[in-house]
Write a protein that holds these residues in place. Structure first.
Motif, PDB file in Angstrom:
ATOM      1  N   THR A  28       0.842  -1.195   0.000  1.00  0.00           N
ATOM      2  CA  THR A  28       0.000   0.000   0.000  1.00  0.00           C
ATOM      3  C   THR A  28       0.877   1.243   0.000  1.00  0.00           C
ATOM      4  O   THR A  28       0.724   2.151  -0.804  1.00  0.00           O
TER       5      THR A  28
ATOM      6  N   PHE B 235       2.899   1.792  -3.192  1.00  0.00           N
ATOM      7  CA  PHE B 235       2.074   2.149  -4.318  1.00  0.00           C
ATOM      8  C   PHE B 235       1.671   3.617  -4.257  1.00  0.00           C
ATOM      9  O   PHE B 235       1.696   4.336  -5.254  1.00  0.00           O
ATOM     10  N   VAL B 236       1.336   4.014  -3.041  1.00  0.00           N
ATOM     11  CA  VAL B 236       0.965   5.421  -2.860  1.00  0.00           C
ATOM     12  C   VAL B 236       2.132   6.310  -3.267  1.00  0.00           C
ATOM     13  O   VAL B 236       1.967   7.317  -3.977  1.00  0.00           O
TER      14      VAL B 236
ATOM     15  N   VAL C 206       4.531   5.706  -5.400  1.00  0.00           N
ATOM     16  CA  VAL C 206       4.710   5.706  -6.862  1.00  0.00           C
ATOM     17  C   VAL C 206       3.703   6.658  -7.500  1.00  0.00           C
ATOM     18  O   VAL C 206       4.041   7.490  -8.343  1.00  0.00           O
ATOM     19  N   VAL C 207       2.478   6.549  -7.071  1.00  0.00           N
ATOM     20  CA  VAL C 207       1.444   7.386  -7.678  1.00  0.00           C
ATOM     21  C   VAL C 207       1.765   8.848  -7.447  1.00  0.00           C
ATOM     22  O   VAL C 207       1.597   9.698  -8.325  1.00  0.00           O
TER      23      VAL C 207
ATOM     24  N   VAL D 164       4.564   9.946  -9.880  1.00  0.00           N
ATOM     25  CA  VAL D 164       4.050  10.060 -11.248  1.00  0.00           C
ATOM     26  C   VAL D 164       3.225  11.317 -11.387  1.00  0.00           C
ATOM     27  O   VAL D 164       3.313  12.064 -12.375  1.00  0.00           O
ATOM     28  N   ASN D 165       2.464  11.566 -10.361  1.00  0.00           N
ATOM     29  CA  ASN D 165       1.609  12.730 -10.381  1.00  0.00           C
ATOM     30  C   ASN D 165       2.454  14.005 -10.492  1.00  0.00           C
ATOM     31  O   ASN D 165       2.183  14.858 -11.329  1.00  0.00           O
TER      32      ASN D 165
ATOM     33  N   PHE E  62       5.513  14.370 -11.573  1.00  0.00           N
ATOM     34  CA  PHE E  62       6.214  14.382 -12.869  1.00  0.00           C
ATOM     35  C   PHE E  62       5.289  14.941 -13.938  1.00  0.00           C
ATOM     36  O   PHE E  62       5.630  15.824 -14.718  1.00  0.00           O
ATOM     37  N   LEU E  63       4.087  14.407 -13.918  1.00  0.00           N
ATOM     38  CA  LEU E  63       3.139  14.830 -14.931  1.00  0.00           C
ATOM     39  C   LEU E  63       2.763  16.293 -14.767  1.00  0.00           C
ATOM     40  O   LEU E  63       2.574  17.012 -15.742  1.00  0.00           O
TER      41      LEU E  63
ATOM     42  N   LYS F 168       5.377  18.312 -16.305  1.00  0.00           N
ATOM     43  CA  LYS F 168       5.259  18.233 -17.752  1.00  0.00           C
ATOM     44  C   LYS F 168       4.147  19.138 -18.252  1.00  0.00           C
ATOM     45  O   LYS F 168       4.279  19.852 -19.265  1.00  0.00           O
ATOM     46  N   ALA F 169       3.057  19.099 -17.515  1.00  0.00           N
ATOM     47  CA  ALA F 169       1.897  19.899 -17.911  1.00  0.00           C
ATOM     48  C   ALA F 169       2.244  21.385 -17.889  1.00  0.00           C
ATOM     49  O   ALA F 169       1.948  22.112 -18.834  1.00  0.00           O
TER      50      ALA F 169
ATOM     51  N   PHE G 229       4.638  22.165 -20.815  1.00  0.00           N
ATOM     52  CA  PHE G 229       3.915  22.205 -22.091  1.00  0.00           C
ATOM     53  C   PHE G 229       3.103  23.476 -22.230  1.00  0.00           C
ATOM     54  O   PHE G 229       2.972  24.025 -23.331  1.00  0.00           O
TER      55      PHE G 229
ATOM     56  N   PHE H   4       5.452  26.149 -23.234  1.00  0.00           N
ATOM     57  CA  PHE H   4       5.835  25.952 -24.617  1.00  0.00           C
ATOM     58  C   PHE H   4       4.725  26.391 -25.548  1.00  0.00           C
ATOM     59  O   PHE H   4       4.945  27.048 -26.569  1.00  0.00           O
TER      60      PHE H   4
ATOM     61  N   TRP I 114      -6.742  -6.112   5.462  1.00  0.00           N
ATOM     62  CA  TRP I 114      -6.199  -5.119   4.515  1.00  0.00           C
ATOM     63  C   TRP I 114      -7.315  -4.532   3.674  1.00  0.00           C
ATOM     64  O   TRP I 114      -7.280  -3.384   3.243  1.00  0.00           O
TER      65      TRP I 114
ATOM     66  N   ILE J  82      -7.180   2.011  -2.365  1.00  0.00           N
ATOM     67  CA  ILE J  82      -6.127   1.506  -3.264  1.00  0.00           C
ATOM     68  C   ILE J  82      -6.656   1.382  -4.675  1.00  0.00           C
ATOM     69  O   ILE J  82      -5.998   1.724  -5.660  1.00  0.00           O
TER      70      ILE J  82
ATOM     71  N   LEU K 268      -6.670   4.580  -6.196  1.00  0.00           N
ATOM     72  CA  LEU K 268      -5.285   4.949  -6.523  1.00  0.00           C
ATOM     73  C   LEU K 268      -4.806   4.259  -7.808  1.00  0.00           C
ATOM     74  O   LEU K 268      -4.108   4.859  -8.633  1.00  0.00           O
TER      75      LEU K 268
ATOM     76  N   PHE L 138      -3.403   6.034 -11.102  1.00  0.00           N
ATOM     77  CA  PHE L 138      -2.096   5.665 -11.662  1.00  0.00           C
ATOM     78  C   PHE L 138      -2.181   5.344 -13.155  1.00  0.00           C
ATOM     79  O   PHE L 138      -1.430   5.865 -13.980  1.00  0.00           O
TER      80      PHE L 138
ATOM     81  N   LEU M 114      -2.800   8.486 -15.008  1.00  0.00           N
ATOM     82  CA  LEU M 114      -1.594   9.313 -15.136  1.00  0.00           C
ATOM     83  C   LEU M 114      -0.675   8.771 -16.228  1.00  0.00           C
ATOM     84  O   LEU M 114      -0.087   9.513 -17.007  1.00  0.00           O
TER      85      LEU M 114
ATOM     86  N   TYR N  99       1.641  13.173 -23.524  1.00  0.00           N
ATOM     87  CA  TYR N  99       2.722  14.165 -23.672  1.00  0.00           C
ATOM     88  C   TYR N  99       3.798  13.659 -24.608  1.00  0.00           C
ATOM     89  O   TYR N  99       4.301  14.378 -25.468  1.00  0.00           O
TER      90      TYR N  99
END
Lengths: 142, 1031
Positions: A91, A94-95, A97-98, A101-102, A104-105, A108-109, A112, A115, B73, B80, B83, B87, B90, B97
């Motif tokens: 859990t 994973f949180v 990672v998300v 990614v968020n 990073f994006l 990027k946004a 852009f 640009f 869990w 989750i 989430l 993910f 995203l 992009y």
């Protein structure tokens, strides 16, 4: 014991299921002891049969708890548990990672967007006839 | 703003918890059910069953614990799940992009063509003409032109700065010492290499770097050779060298620059040489030159004389490269695989000089020509040295000719002819000047073989050319070359050829050739051998008899024909410088030698011991000076005659015919006459004393006789010299003996002299006539009592060597047959030397003449004649008396004339006699007496009585002897003999004649030979007294 932690709410389906599982586990322990100590007497046999039936009954109960359908379990979690690892670790990772990614994006946004603005300005500068289109795009995308 | 759209829910890889629980419960139940079923079986004991049960329970329980955890869990599962959706979304955005960026780059690249102007006619023509469009400038500002003042000022400033910089430069490469500063640059001129200009970026003195502004080579290739001319670089190369030069300048300063540029110029020079070579290779040098140009390693290897075959290690090359010490171009010459350093040729010689008007630099062709010339010189020298190593006095045969800039080797073939061999500078191949086919062949052979064999091949060539030359001269002078004769080496060694000139004797067989020639008229097996050598000018000549036996040729006899002053003057030039006349002369000489050899061989075959000398031998001169034979030498055959090579043979008289009455050796002269193709042999001998009688037909003391057309004898009794001449036609006398006629005459002479010696010693004998074949002598009182002994020709019928003849009135006629036998026997005696020509002897029986003649030989025969002469006379007389008697008797019977009555009884003569001859030493007189029987019983009957008187010639010694031999007169029965005979035998009757009396021996009487004649007549008369008369 695995069920040391008191079940917080036995009213919810999840709580019930949790409880049932705890009971089943309990029963299985008893049954195990009985089998271990089984002497062959009728009493023992009766006790054993009783317990077996109890297990079967509990199993039946668990298998019919249809209200748990809304709880979806990802395969990764299943693997974690099967391997004896803590699913909370999953859990947490994973949180994380998300979140990354968020971010990073997000970067990027923003990039852009800039640009788009620069390009738009240049296009307007070189091709003034496209000014409207550029503005339209800008409004639609900002 | 509207709510954003819902997140799409992701259900992949997600399982509802209820499903998990239900499935595992069912599974557990299933397991339990199965176990409980199996528990019923008794195959396992209870413990095992318990164990299995427990295991199952524990497993189930553990799994349910897991499920419990899962449930726990699951409380967070909804979050989750959300989430996960986020993910996934995203990631989808991220992809978008990325797609956008990619799309942008695609757009960018697709917009490239948008840069090009629209197609238009002007540009199109430009593209067509120049290959590329000259795009319009992009709005660059036009520069303001520099003012000349500024330019000059800047240049002056630069000049000053550069001068200062150069002056401050501590170390300059030597080649850069010569520079000039002008036009804002430093110009270095490196002679024959390049010219470079450097400048600086600004006028700061210290640290501003030099950079190259200009560069050009100072040489160029023109018409196949390098000349001095400036060659600017193409722009691309120029910018490249500029970059490199600037880098070198920055790093290593002017030294680096010089190194770089020098190397560049040298390499380029090398490349131009390569171009020269390429041009040469398609020109005159085509095929003879090849080269390798290695640009990376900076060298050119020129292989000259490329067509000349030689092993790969022995290639001759000129390697041009950069000398590591001087960093300049130089060359190495590798001759036949060996580096030559002492060739004395310098590259600079070919690098032009300042004064040269045409500014020519390296002329590679000149270099190659120089080297090939040197190479051929060395090769010629090498060949010469090789020859000198092989033969002595090589300078007589070969010499090196360096005239005309071309080195060649000259062979003296003979006095007038030479052959010149040299090497072609272009191809390196050997060739002869003005070649004959033989020369061409030799040159080809040399060119295709190893160089080291050249000298040998040239010597062989010399040999071959001599053979050709000599062969053609010989055939022109009538000699016939005989190719088939092949002498094995063992035979060749018999010729004793001297090859001292040859330092390597094993080459003898290769450099010496023996050729065989003959003349048409020569007998088979006669040859003139000519030994020709490739290693000396000497030619050896032999005449020889060579026979082939089963293909093996062998020399039977050989004699060297020595040429020189002491030998054959006419052949003086033959040894080295033969000419036609000497070769013609040679035939005469060699034929003479061969004939002499044949004569010699024949004589030796007959047992003669011979010493043969040449007429010019000093001993010959000496001999004739001391001999009266000298005046008998025929004209043209005189000692010390320079031109005469006739041989003189001295024959030991004791070995050939043993001519008696001859002293010293016999001298045989042989004279060849080439015109008539005859050979004249003259045999001279000296006599010890005169003969005892004159020759028949002799004029004075000189006697001449011709035996045949070609053979004659002359005996000079005054000078005591005899000479026998015999002419033999060489052509017709191929198989017959050459000396037969001569020896026949000699033998006759020998026999004659022997005979004369026998006869001449006897005082009782008178020589009547002498000729070479006949001696007539008188042994009795008159000419009728003479005999002629005739030397028979060899083909006498009965093979006897001597015949005799006598007058019919000779009393010996009656015993003629016995005399013949006697003569033949007497000739068997060794005293009378029997020439072998007449070898056969009489096979007649000697039965009737036991040993009477033995060692006396012919002498014995003569003694016999003398001994039996009185007897013969007696017999002749008695025989004639009988004839008279018979004549009378016949006359009486026919004419009945009783005037001279022979006494008869019943018409039968009372006495008849006969003479019988039993062999040569026994005779019988037989008297037949017819008379009336004296016996009473036979009274009146006529009876015939025979009385024989035997006469035997008896020797007191073993042989006949006038003093010791006697006649023995006997009678087998003397009953009817006359009293005289009886008394003679009894000794009562004395008979004396010439002081010699008869010795009575009862049965007979012995009487000396002188007395036999009167005695026999007396006996005969006694018979007639007794029975022939009427008494």
């Amino acid at each position: 014991m695995t069920t040391d932690t008191p079940i917080e709410d036995k009213t919810t389906s999840l709580g019930r299921a949790q409880d049932e599982l705890a009971n089943l586990i309990e029963t299985l322990i008893h049954l195990g002891v009985q089998v271990h100590d089984f002497t062959g007497t009728n009493e023992a046999k009766a006790g054993l049969a009783n317990n077996i039936n109890k297990v079967i009954g509990q199993l039946q109960e668990i298998s019919t708890s249809h209200d748990l359908k809304e709880y979806s379990i990802p395969m990764e979690v299943l693997n974690y548990v099967e391997d004896g690892r803590n699913p909370d670790v999953y859990t947490r990772e994973f949180v994380e990672v998300v979140r990354k990614v968020n971010q990073f994006l997000n970067g990027k946004a923003v990039g852009f967007g800039r640009f788009r603005d620069v390009l738009g300005d240049k296009i307007i500068q070189e091709f003034p006839e496209l000014t409207d289109s550029v503005h339209d795009i800008k409004t639609r995308t900002s | 703003m509207d709510n954003p759209p819902e997140l799409p829910h992701v259900e992949v890889n997600v399982t509802p918890l209820s499903d998990i629980l239900a499935r595992y419960s069912q599974h557990s139940f299933q397991e339990l059910q199965t176990l409980i079923h199996t528990l019923q079986s008794k195959a396992k004991n209870d413990n095992a069953k318990k164990k299995a049960f427990l295991d199952l329970l524990v497993g189930i329980r553990q799994n349910f614990v897991r499920l419990y955890v899962l449930c726990k869990w699951a409380r967070a599962s909804k979050d989750i799940g959300k989430l996960i959706d986020v993910f996934v979304w995203l990631r989808g955005q991220n992809q978008k992009y990325a797609d956008s960026i990619f799309e942008l780059s695609t757009i960018k690249s697709s917009l490239m063509s948008a840069k090009l102007p629209d197609p238009d006619l002007t540009t199109a023509i430009e593209v067509l003409m120049t290959g590329r469009p000259q795009l319009p400038t992009h709005g660059l500002l036009s520069k303001k032109p520099l003012s000349p003042y500024l330019i000059l000022k800047t240049l002056r400033n630069l000049n000053v700065s550069l001068s200062t910089r150069m002056a401050l430069e501590d170390d300059l490469p030597p080649a850069f010492q010569n520079y000039k500063v002008e036009d804002g640059r430093v110009v270095f001129h490196v002679h024959k290499s390049f010219q470079a200009s450097i400048a600086i970026a600004d006028d700061s003195v210290d640290d501003s770097p030099f950079f190259l502004v200009d560069f050009e080579f100072s040489f160029a290739l023109k018409d196949g050779s390098l000349i001095q001319a400036s060659t600017p670089l193409p722009a691309v190369t120029h910018s490249k060298i500029e970059k490199l030069a600037n880098a070198a300048l920055a790093k290593e300063g002017l030294f680096g620059l010089y190194d770089l540029l020098h190397r560049f110029a040298t390499t380029f020079k090398l490349y131009l040489l390569h171009r020269q070579l390429v041009a040469m290779r398609i020109g005159l040098w085509k095929g003879n030159l090849s080269h390798t140009y290695n640009a990376e390693k900076c060298f050119v290897v020129i292989k000259y004389w490329a067509k000349k075959p030689s092993s790969s290690k022995q290639k001759s090359t000129i390697e041009i490269g950069i000398n590591k010490q001087t960093n300049d171009l130089s060359f190495r010459w590798v001759k036949d695989g060996k580096l030559i350093t002492d060739h004395g040729i310098s590259f600079d010689e070919f690098d032009g000089d300042e004064d040269n008007d045409d500014g020519e630099m390296i002329n590679l062709e000149r270099l190659i020509r120089r080297i090939t010339k040197r190479h051929s010189e060395l090769n010629i020298q090498q060949i010469y040295d090789d020859i000198a190593d092989r033969i002595e006095d090589a300078e007589k045969l070969v010499s090196i000719n360096r005239e005309g800039g071309n080195c060649s080797i000259v062979f003296n073939l003979n006095a007038t002819k030479t052959a010149t061999y040299s090497l072609d500078a272009l191809s390196g191949k050997g060739y002869f000047h003005d070649p004959t086919p033989l020369m061409t062949d030799t040159a080809n052979s040399i060119n295709s073989g190893e160089f080291s064999e050249s000298s040998l091949k040239l010597l062989k060539f010399r040999l071959e050319s001599q053979i050709q030359e000599l062969g053609s001269m010989l055939s022109a002078t009538g000699w016939i070359n005989v190719d088939v004769v092949k002498l094995p080496s063992a035979e060749v060694s018999k010729l004793n050829i001297s090859y001292a000139e040859l330092k390597e004797p094993h080459l003898f067989s290769q450099l010496y050739s023996i050729r065989f020639f003959r003349r048409r008229e020569w007998t088979a097996g006669w040859f003139l051998c000519v030994g020709i050598s490739g290693f000396s000018r000497q030619v050896n000549w032999w005449c020889a008899r060579i026979k082939s036996n089963l293909g093996q040729w062998s020399i039977n006899w050989t004699e060297s024909i020595k040429c020189g002053q002491n030998q054959h003057a006419s052949l003086y030039r033959l040894e080295q410088d033969y000419d036609y006349s000497s070769l013609v002369e040679l035939s005469r000489i060699s034929a003479a030698k061969l004939l002499c050899h044949l004569i010699e061989e024949e004589l030796i075959d007959k047992g003669a011991k011979i010493v043969t000398l040449d007429f010019r031998h000093p001993n010959v001169d000496k001999f004739f000076n001391n001999s009266k034979l000298k005046s008998y030498l025929p004209e043209g055959l005189q000692p010390k005659n320079e031109d005469d090579n006739s041989p003189v043979m001295f024959i030991d008289n004791n070995t050939l015919s043993q001519v008696p009455n001859c002293w010293g050796d016999l001298v045989l002269l042989v004279k060849m006459s080439s015109e008539t193709r005859t050979m004249e042999m003259i045999l001279l001998g000296e006599l010890k004393q005169r003969f005892y009688a004159p020759f028949s037909g002799a004029s004075g003391d000189v006697f001449k006789q011709d035996f045949s057309e070609n053979t004659s004898i002359e005996v000079n009794q005054k000078e005591l010299v005899f000479s026998i001449k015999s002419k033999v036609c060489v052509e017709n006398n191929r198989s017959l003996s050459l000396t037969a006629d001569l020896l026949t005459v000699l033998n006759k002479l020998t026999a004659l002299i022997t005979l004369l010696k026998l006869v001449g010693n006897d005082q009782t004998i008178k020589l009547l006539d002498i000729s070479l074949s006949e001696v007539t002598f008188q042994y009795g009182k008159d000419a009728s009592e003479s005999i002629s002994l005739i030397l028979a020709n060899k083909n006498a019928e009965d093979g006897s060597r001597m015949l005799f003849d006598m007058p019919n009135s000779n009393p010996h006629q009656f015993a003629r047959d016995y005399l013949r036998i006697l003569l033949a026997e007497s000739l068997k005696v060794p005293q009378f030397v029997v020439p072998r020509v007449y070898g056969s002897s009489s096979a007649m029986s000697m039965a009737n003449m036991p040993g009477i003649i033995s060692p006396g030989g012919l002498n014995g025969f003569i003694t016999y004649l003398k001994l039996t002469l009185p007897l013969s006379r007696a017999i002749q007389e008695i025989t004639s008396k009988k004839a008279e008697f018979l004549k009378l008797f016949a006359k009486k019977a026919s004419l009945t004339d009783d005037s001279t009555p022979p006494i008869t009884i019943n018409g039968i003569p009372c006495l008849m006699h006969d003479v019988f001859c039993y062999g040569s030493s026994r005779f019988r007189l037989e008297y037949i007496i017819t008379r009336k029987s004296e016996d009473q019983k036979k009274s009146g009957k006529i009876e015939r009585v025979k009385v024989a008187v035997d006469v035997d010639l008896r020797n007191r010694g073993s042989f006949l002897d006038a003093n010791k031999s006697l006649f023995y007169v006997s009678s087998p029965d003397t009953t009817h003999a006359p009293t005289f005979l009886k008394e003679l035998f009894a000794g009562t009757e004395k008979f004396e004649h010439d002081g010699k009396s008869v010795v009575a021996l009862q049965k007979g009487a012995a009487v000396a030979y002188q007395s036999i004649h009167p005695l026999l007549l007396k006996i005969h008369d006694a018979f007639y007294e007794k029975y022939g008369t009427d008494s």
